[in-house]
Design a protein around this motif. Structure first.
Motif, PDB file in Angstrom:
ATOM      1  N   VAL A   1       0.841  -1.200   0.000  1.00  0.00           N
ATOM      2  CA  VAL A   1       0.000   0.000   0.000  1.00  0.00           C
ATOM      3  C   VAL A   1       0.876   1.250   0.000  1.00  0.00           C
ATOM      4  O   VAL A   1       1.803   1.365   0.817  1.00  0.00           O
ATOM      5  CB  VAL A   1      -0.905   0.059   1.250  1.00  0.00           C
ATOM      6  CG1 VAL A   1      -1.891   1.229   1.136  1.00  0.00           C
ATOM      7  CG2 VAL A   1      -1.644  -1.237   1.477  1.00  0.00           C
ATOM      8  N   LEU A   2       0.575   2.177  -0.897  1.00  0.00           N
ATOM      9  CA  LEU A   2       1.171   3.505  -0.841  1.00  0.00           C
ATOM     10  C   LEU A   2       0.056   4.493  -0.516  1.00  0.00           C
ATOM     11  O   LEU A   2      -0.972   4.529  -1.206  1.00  0.00           O
ATOM     12  CB  LEU A   2       1.839   3.887  -2.158  1.00  0.00           C
ATOM     13  CG  LEU A   2       2.605   5.225  -2.138  1.00  0.00           C
ATOM     14  CD1 LEU A   2       3.912   5.132  -2.913  1.00  0.00           C
ATOM     15  CD2 LEU A   2       1.748   6.365  -2.693  1.00  0.00           C
ATOM     16  N   ILE A   3       0.241   5.264   0.556  1.00  0.00           N
ATOM     17  CA  ILE A   3      -0.780   6.192   1.054  1.00  0.00           C
ATOM     18  C   ILE A   3      -0.378   7.612   0.667  1.00  0.00           C
ATOM     19  O   ILE A   3       0.717   8.065   1.008  1.00  0.00           O
ATOM     20  CB  ILE A   3      -0.918   6.076   2.586  1.00  0.00           C
ATOM     21  CG1 ILE A   3      -1.293   4.636   2.967  1.00  0.00           C
ATOM     22  CG2 ILE A   3      -1.947   7.065   3.113  1.00  0.00           C
ATOM     23  CD1 ILE A   3      -1.068   4.310   4.430  1.00  0.00           C
ATOM     24  N   VAL A   4      -1.251   8.286  -0.046  1.00  0.00           N
ATOM     25  CA  VAL A   4      -0.990   9.663  -0.460  1.00  0.00           C
ATOM     26  C   VAL A   4      -1.705  10.594   0.514  1.00  0.00           C
ATOM     27  O   VAL A   4      -2.935  10.646   0.545  1.00  0.00           O
ATOM     28  CB  VAL A   4      -1.480   9.936  -1.894  1.00  0.00           C
ATOM     29  CG1 VAL A   4      -1.073  11.342  -2.330  1.00  0.00           C
ATOM     30  CG2 VAL A   4      -0.918   8.903  -2.856  1.00  0.00           C
ATOM     31  N   GLY A   5      -0.940  11.315   1.319  1.00  0.00           N
ATOM     32  CA  GLY A   5      -1.510  12.228   2.301  1.00  0.00           C
ATOM     33  C   GLY A   5      -1.194  11.798   3.719  1.00  0.00           C
ATOM     34  O   GLY A   5      -1.556  10.692   4.136  1.00  0.00           O
ATOM     35  N   GLY A   6      -0.503  12.670   4.463  1.00  0.00           N
ATOM     36  CA  GLY A   6      -0.087  12.340   5.820  1.00  0.00           C
ATOM     37  C   GLY A   6      -0.888  13.049   6.888  1.00  0.00           C
ATOM     38  O   GLY A   6      -0.347  13.453   7.919  1.00  0.00           O
ATOM     39  N   GLY A   7      -2.202  13.196   6.652  1.00  0.00           N
ATOM     40  CA  GLY A   7      -3.084  13.736   7.674  1.00  0.00           C
ATOM     41  C   GLY A   7      -3.551  12.648   8.624  1.00  0.00           C
ATOM     42  O   GLY A   7      -3.088  11.499   8.553  1.00  0.00           O
ATOM     43  N   PRO A   8      -4.487  12.960   9.518  1.00  0.00           N
ATOM     44  CA  PRO A   8      -4.955  11.961  10.484  1.00  0.00           C
ATOM     45  C   PRO A   8      -5.482  10.690   9.839  1.00  0.00           C
ATOM     46  O   PRO A   8      -5.221   9.589  10.342  1.00  0.00           O
ATOM     47  CB  PRO A   8      -6.078  12.711  11.226  1.00  0.00           C
ATOM     48  CG  PRO A   8      -5.659  14.151  11.160  1.00  0.00           C
ATOM     49  CD  PRO A   8      -5.035  14.309   9.805  1.00  0.00           C
ATOM     50  N   ILE A   9      -6.203  10.790   8.719  1.00  0.00           N
ATOM     51  CA  ILE A   9      -6.762   9.589   8.093  1.00  0.00           C
ATOM     52  C   ILE A   9      -5.679   8.812   7.351  1.00  0.00           C
ATOM     53  O   ILE A   9      -5.725   7.582   7.290  1.00  0.00           O
ATOM     54  CB  ILE A   9      -7.927   9.946   7.156  1.00  0.00           C
ATOM     55  CG1 ILE A   9      -8.967  10.779   7.912  1.00  0.00           C
ATOM     56  CG2 ILE A   9      -8.571   8.686   6.597  1.00  0.00           C
ATOM     57  CD1 ILE A   9      -9.488  10.126   9.187  1.00  0.00           C
ATOM     58  N   GLY A  10      -4.702   9.495   6.793  1.00  0.00           N
ATOM     59  CA  GLY A  10      -3.559   8.807   6.211  1.00  0.00           C
ATOM     60  C   GLY A  10      -2.781   8.043   7.265  1.00  0.00           C
ATOM     61  O   GLY A  10      -2.354   6.901   7.051  1.00  0.00           O
ATOM     62  N   ILE A  11      -2.608   8.662   8.433  1.00  0.00           N
ATOM     63  CA  ILE A  11      -1.926   8.000   9.539  1.00  0.00           C
ATOM     64  C   ILE A  11      -2.736   6.805  10.020  1.00  0.00           C
ATOM     65  O   ILE A  11      -2.189   5.714  10.285  1.00  0.00           O
ATOM     66  CB  ILE A  11      -1.686   8.988  10.694  1.00  0.00           C
ATOM     67  CG1 ILE A  11      -0.731  10.105  10.252  1.00  0.00           C
ATOM     68  CG2 ILE A  11      -1.128   8.267  11.924  1.00  0.00           C
ATOM     69  CD1 ILE A  11      -0.609  11.240  11.244  1.00  0.00           C
ATOM     70  N   ALA A  12      -4.055   6.966  10.122  1.00  0.00           N
ATOM     71  CA  ALA A  12      -4.921   5.851  10.524  1.00  0.00           C
ATOM     72  C   ALA A  12      -4.800   4.692   9.540  1.00  0.00           C
ATOM     73  O   ALA A  12      -4.782   3.516   9.943  1.00  0.00           O
ATOM     74  CB  ALA A  12      -6.374   6.326  10.604  1.00  0.00           C
ATOM     75  N   SER A  13      -4.682   5.007   8.253  1.00  0.00           N
ATOM     76  CA  SER A  13      -4.530   3.965   7.235  1.00  0.00           C
ATOM     77  C   SER A  13      -3.224   3.205   7.424  1.00  0.00           C
ATOM     78  O   SER A  13      -3.172   1.978   7.278  1.00  0.00           O
ATOM     79  CB  SER A  13      -4.578   4.590   5.835  1.00  0.00           C
ATOM     80  OG  SER A  13      -5.827   5.206   5.595  1.00  0.00           O
ATOM     81  N   ALA A  14      -2.168   3.922   7.757  1.00  0.00           N
ATOM     82  CA  ALA A  14      -0.878   3.276   7.998  1.00  0.00           C
ATOM     83  C   ALA A  14      -0.936   2.365   9.219  1.00  0.00           C
ATOM     84  O   ALA A  14      -0.384   1.251   9.213  1.00  0.00           O
ATOM     85  CB  ALA A  14       0.203   4.334   8.184  1.00  0.00           C
ATOM     86  N   ILE A  15      -1.612   2.815  10.262  1.00  0.00           N
ATOM     87  CA  ILE A  15      -1.750   1.994  11.468  1.00  0.00           C
ATOM     88  C   ILE A  15      -2.462   0.683  11.149  1.00  0.00           C
ATOM     89  O   ILE A  15      -2.043  -0.405  11.590  1.00  0.00           O
ATOM     90  CB  ILE A  15      -2.511   2.773  12.562  1.00  0.00           C
ATOM     91  CG1 ILE A  15      -1.646   3.931  13.082  1.00  0.00           C
ATOM     92  CG2 ILE A  15      -2.913   1.854  13.712  1.00  0.00           C
ATOM     93  CD1 ILE A  15      -2.377   4.875  14.022  1.00  0.00           C
ATOM     94  N   GLU A  16      -3.538   0.773  10.366  1.00  0.00           N
ATOM     95  CA  GLU A  16      -4.290  -0.427  10.010  1.00  0.00           C
ATOM     96  C   GLU A  16      -3.486  -1.337   9.086  1.00  0.00           C
ATOM     97  O   GLU A  16      -3.588  -2.562   9.168  1.00  0.00           O
ATOM     98  CB  GLU A  16      -5.619  -0.047   9.360  1.00  0.00           C
ATOM     99  CG  GLU A  16      -6.600   0.653  10.298  1.00  0.00           C
ATOM    100  CD  GLU A  16      -6.980  -0.202  11.498  1.00  0.00           C
ATOM    101  OE1 GLU A  16      -7.074  -1.445  11.339  1.00  0.00           O
ATOM    102  OE2 GLU A  16      -7.162   0.362  12.595  1.00  0.00           O
ATOM    103  N   ALA A  17      -2.692  -0.738   8.199  1.00  0.00           N
ATOM    104  CA  ALA A  17      -1.834  -1.549   7.320  1.00  0.00           C
ATOM    105  C   ALA A  17      -0.833  -2.348   8.153  1.00  0.00           C
ATOM    106  O   ALA A  17      -0.585  -3.536   7.880  1.00  0.00           O
ATOM    107  CB  ALA A  17      -1.112  -0.648   6.326  1.00  0.00           C
TER     108      ALA A  17
END
Length: 319
Positions: free
Chosen positions: A5-21
């Motif tokens: 997964v590559l996440i574009v955007g390091g806001g709260p929801i981007g961070i949440a996506s990384a945590i779940e990954a």
């Protein structure tokens, strides 16, 4: 390396996506074009959130605030600490410039490097692109689409365009620092979604004449030491002016979505095409998370009601 997964955007929801990954043992990277939680960083310095702190929490990590409504500075510190605590992989000040699809993965070119990923999560928010008025003089240095600190406008003749939370906060704070404030508002009243503890304050300041307000009016021109606007009678008025804050809202980066291949509605709202159960778009392997899901309806999604997107996405990728 090919990331899951590559996440574009390091806001709260981007961070949440990384945590779940991480929870799903998926390899990931966040690419953020600005500072950490860049949109929040660009909020007014003294901004207070409408949400209470527990509604801004990620992964049940407590967000301790001095007051019921946390401040911008408290939020910046909270999300920074999560990055450290969770050891999130994030590249800052790196802009995604091109995305192409190969048979089995995406190729992502940024301002600093090239990447490969099986899936992409777009969580870019909406605070980076202001809605312009497209009027003469809007390009002048005296005009800003962002408001930071009221002291800058002390003793100055200031026009604030708009009637949303940001406009009202700017009008009240600058007035209390000694600015001569005039609000030019396209609608017939102060916005109904303005924070309930702030709205009566601005209405009373307008009623007593401390803040001048022109409703059903429209800014038409900005000059070096004046502005012109059309009032509710259709007459063009001119007043002396030093600075203009055009706080008429912001929009997602629709050009980026189009570049990837995400379809948008043609009803003027530009709502992206995505599956509400999985958050996957019409382009297989591309997911949306956060406020960008609402297109121009940026008031529909917030941190508190879009945190769930991260879990939905990673469960679908891992299925």
């Amino acid at each position: 390396m090919t990331y899951d997964v590559l996440i574009v955007g390091g806001g709260p929801i981007g961070i949440a996506s990384a945590i779940e990954a991480k929870k799903k043992n998926l390899s990931y990277i966040i690419i953020e074009k600005g500072a950490l939680v860049n949109s929040l960083y660009n909020y007014p310095d003294k901004m207070t959130f409408f949400s209470t702190s527990e509604k801004l929490e990620l992964d049940e990590i407590p967000f301790v605030s001095n007051n019921n409504k946390p401040t911008k500075q408290e939020a910046l510190e909270y999300y920074r600490r999560i990055i450290d605590y969770k050891q999130i992989h994030i590249n800052l000040f790196e802009k995604v410039e091109k995305v192409t699809k190969d048979k089995s993965f995406f190729r992502i070119s940024t301002s600093k490097a090239d990447y490969q990923a099986k899936n992409i999560v777009v969580s870019t928010g909406f605070y980076d692109i202001p809605n312009h008025l497209n009027i003469p003089g809007e390009e002048l240095d005296k005009v800003s689409h962002y408001y930071k600190d009221p002291h800058y406008y002390a003793t100055q003749k200031l026009v604030v365009v708009g009637a949303s939370n940001s406009s009202v906060d700017a009008a009240l704070e600058t007035y209390r620092k000694g600015a001569d404030v005039t609000m030019i508002i396209r609608g017939e009243q102060i916005g109904e979604r303005v924070k309930y503890w702030v709205r009566p304050d601005v209405l009373n300041r307008i009623k007593e004449g401390s803040i001048k307000a022109y409703f059903n009016s429209e800014l038409t021109e900005v000059g070096k030491d004046y502005v012109k606007f059309k009032d509710d009678q259709g007459h063009v008025q001119e007043i002396g002016n030093d600075f203009v804050l055009v706080l008429t809202g912001y929009r997602p980066n629709f050009e980026f979505l189009k570049m990837i291949g995400v379809a948008l509605s043609d009803d003027g709202l530009s709502i992206p095409d995505y599956n509400q159960q999985t958050m996957e778009t019409n382009l297989k392997g591309v997911y949306l998370a956060g406020v960008i899901c609402g297109g121009m309806e940026t008031h529909k999604w917030f941190i508190e009601n879009s945190r769930i997107h991260a879990k939905m996405i990673m469960e679908n990728i891992n299925s």
